[in-house]
Scaffold this motif. Structure first.
Motif, mmCIF file in Angstrom:
data_model
loop_
_atom_site.group_PDB
_atom_site.id
_atom_site.type_symbol
_atom_site.label_atom_id
_atom_site.label_comp_id
_atom_site.label_asym_id
_atom_site.label_seq_id
_atom_site.Cartn_x
_atom_site.Cartn_y
_atom_site.Cartn_z
ATOM 1 N N LEU A 1 0.805 -1.218 0.000
ATOM 2 C CA LEU A 1 0.000 0.000 0.000
ATOM 3 C C LEU A 1 0.843 1.275 0.000
ATOM 4 O O LEU A 1 0.297 2.380 -0.051
ATOM 5 C CB LEU A 1 -0.934 0.003 1.217
ATOM 6 C CG LEU A 1 -2.015 -1.089 1.222
ATOM 7 C CD1 LEU A 1 -2.853 -0.988 2.482
ATOM 8 C CD2 LEU A 1 -2.906 -0.978 -0.012
ATOM 9 N N GLY A 2 2.163 1.121 0.066
ATOM 10 C CA GLY A 2 3.032 2.295 0.046
ATOM 11 C C GLY A 2 2.898 3.160 1.285
ATOM 12 O O GLY A 2 2.961 4.389 1.204
ATOM 13 N N ILE A 3 2.713 2.530 2.441
ATOM 14 C CA ILE A 3 2.500 3.307 3.678
ATOM 15 C C ILE A 3 3.534 2.945 4.747
ATOM 16 O O ILE A 3 3.232 2.968 5.943
ATOM 17 C CB ILE A 3 1.069 3.109 4.224
ATOM 18 C CG1 ILE A 3 0.764 1.617 4.467
ATOM 19 C CG2 ILE A 3 0.041 3.723 3.292
ATOM 20 C CD1 ILE A 3 -0.552 1.388 5.208
ATOM 21 N N SER B 1 -4.925 11.427 8.346
ATOM 22 C CA SER B 1 -5.895 12.061 7.466
ATOM 23 C C SER B 1 -6.930 11.025 7.032
ATOM 24 O O SER B 1 -6.764 9.818 7.251
ATOM 25 C CB SER B 1 -5.201 12.634 6.239
ATOM 26 O OG SER B 1 -4.735 11.583 5.399
ATOM 27 N N GLY B 2 -7.996 11.503 6.392
ATOM 28 C CA GLY B 2 -9.052 10.587 5.957
ATOM 29 C C GLY B 2 -8.540 9.506 5.040
ATOM 30 O O GLY B 2 -8.846 8.319 5.208
ATOM 31 N N GLY B 3 -7.734 9.892 4.048
ATOM 32 C CA GLY B 3 -7.197 8.913 3.110
ATOM 33 C C GLY B 3 -6.259 7.940 3.778
ATOM 34 O O GLY B 3 -6.280 6.734 3.492
ATOM 35 N N GLU B 4 -5.437 8.446 4.691
ATOM 36 C CA GLU B 4 -4.496 7.578 5.406
ATOM 37 C C GLU B 4 -5.236 6.593 6.314
ATOM 38 O O GLU B 4 -4.839 5.438 6.443
ATOM 39 C CB GLU B 4 -3.528 8.431 6.218
ATOM 40 C CG GLU B 4 -2.527 9.203 5.357
ATOM 41 C CD GLU B 4 -1.721 10.204 6.158
ATOM 42 O OE1 GLU B 4 -0.642 10.597 5.693
ATOM 43 O OE2 GLU B 4 -2.179 10.620 7.257
ATOM 44 N N LYS B 5 -6.339 7.033 6.919
ATOM 45 C CA LYS B 5 -7.140 6.120 7.753
ATOM 46 C C LYS B 5 -7.699 4.974 6.913
ATOM 47 O O LYS B 5 -7.707 3.820 7.342
ATOM 48 C CB LYS B 5 -8.287 6.882 8.421
ATOM 49 C CG LYS B 5 -7.880 7.735 9.603
ATOM 50 C CD LYS B 5 -9.104 8.382 10.234
ATOM 51 C CE LYS B 5 -8.720 9.236 11.429
ATOM 52 N NZ LYS B 5 -9.904 9.868 12.052
ATOM 53 N N HIS B 6 -8.174 5.304 5.716
ATOM 54 C CA HIS B 6 -8.714 4.258 4.852
ATOM 55 C C HIS B 6 -7.628 3.288 4.406
ATOM 56 O O HIS B 6 -7.863 2.082 4.295
ATOM 57 C CB HIS B 6 -9.417 4.890 3.649
ATOM 58 C CG HIS B 6 -10.783 5.407 3.965
ATOM 59 N ND1 HIS B 6 -10.977 6.594 4.627
ATOM 60 C CD2 HIS B 6 -12.017 4.885 3.752
ATOM 61 C CE1 HIS B 6 -12.289 6.787 4.790
ATOM 62 N NE2 HIS B 6 -12.931 5.764 4.274
ATOM 63 N N LEU B 7 -6.421 3.813 4.170
ATOM 64 C CA LEU B 7 -5.308 2.926 3.830
ATOM 65 C C LEU B 7 -4.945 2.036 5.016
ATOM 66 O O LEU B 7 -4.620 0.863 4.838
ATOM 67 C CB LEU B 7 -4.090 3.749 3.393
ATOM 68 C CG LEU B 7 -4.178 4.383 2.000
ATOM 69 C CD1 LEU B 7 -3.004 5.319 1.767
ATOM 70 C CD2 LEU B 7 -4.216 3.302 0.923
ATOM 71 N N ALA B 8 -5.013 2.583 6.225
ATOM 72 C CA ALA B 8 -4.730 1.786 7.423
ATOM 73 C C ALA B 8 -5.776 0.684 7.584
ATOM 74 O O ALA B 8 -5.447 -0.455 7.939
ATOM 75 C CB ALA B 8 -4.705 2.682 8.660
ATOM 76 N N ALA B 9 -7.045 1.009 7.303
ATOM 77 C CA ALA B 9 -8.103 0.000 7.386
ATOM 78 C C ALA B 9 -7.904 -1.078 6.329
ATOM 79 O O ALA B 9 -8.094 -2.274 6.594
ATOM 80 C CB ALA B 9 -9.471 0.658 7.232
#
Length: 247
Positions: free
Chosen positions: A132-134, A146-154
């Protein structure tokens, strides 16, 4: 090509005397595809997502008729732990899905519950972060992202079990254009790696990433649209579908 998921005459209501939420749905999801399921609020698309991941009927009560086959096998025969290794779901409100102090802990949680070894868990964490590149979010607190980062974490938390099918239940609906683009890029990357993606949404722009779009109304699949059409024509068809329902 054999479908990875096949829905056969699926109907569902939450109570015997209650309204029919899903009504005789038949559909197939091809392996490695991005399939969007769209419709206005109340059409049954989230209930369908719960059925596809096995939450219905295993966790949420109700009356379900018909069947869902995962790789040819009824999901009724599979336990929730077994299903979680095959199908993962990210909800619209990811704050209810993230509860641990770091992204790394979120990713490790499911594997730890399966009693994997430390080495296996570390290898899995590295794989998911890289996919996921995180990598830079590894030690971050999910509640501060951030919102996008939270979704990537999920997404990372469900990818820990390497499921073949990923369901995104309106996971893009509250994101700005930058974060939405970030998530869509990762979705397409997962598809290239062979994952099957199911996107539950009603935003026209979010639907454009799909190979196939299934349009729902009153608990039924009303239309099936292949994405090979001209983008302008596709946008026009989707607009007409939603405008017609609002009349």
């Amino acid at each position: 090509m054999n479908p990875i998921l096949e829905v056969q005459s699926l109907s569902f209501r939450y109570a015997k005397a209650g309204p029919m939420i899903l009504d005789s749905i038949n559909m197939k999801i091809e392996k490695g595809s991005i399939t969007a399921i769209a419709g206005l609020s109340g059409c049954g698309k989230t209930t369908l997502a719960f059925c596809l991941c096995g939450a219905i009927p295993k966790s949420l009560p109700g009356i379900m008729e018909g069947d869902i086959l995962l790789e040819g096998r009824s999901i009724r025969e599979l336990s929730l732990p077994a299903l979680s290794k095959k199908i993962g779901i990210v909800f619209q409100d990811v704050d209810n899905q993230l509860f641990l102090p770091t992204v790394e802990a979120e990713i490790a949680f499911a594997a730890e519950n399966l009693c994997l070894s430390y080495e296996e868990i570390e290898e899995m964490i590295e794989r998911v972060l890289k996919t996921l590149g995180i990598e830079h979010l590894r030690s971050q607190n999910p509640s501060l992202l951030s919102g996008g980062e939270k979704h990537l974490a999920a997404m990372a938390s469900i990818l820990s079990l390497d499921p073949e099918v990923i369901i995104l239940d309106e996971a893009l609906s509250q994101l700005d254009s930058d974060n939405r683009g970030l998530i869509i890029d990762r979705i397409k990357l997962l598809q290239r790696e062979g994952k099957t993606i199911i996107v539950i949404d009603h935003d026209l722009e979010n639907l454009m990433m799909a190979d196939t779009i299934l349009l729902m109304k009153d608990g039924r699949i009303e239309q099936r649209i292949k994405a090979g059409e001209n983008r302008e024509l596709l946008y026009s068809k989707l607009t007409d579908f939603f405008l017609y329902q609002n009349k």
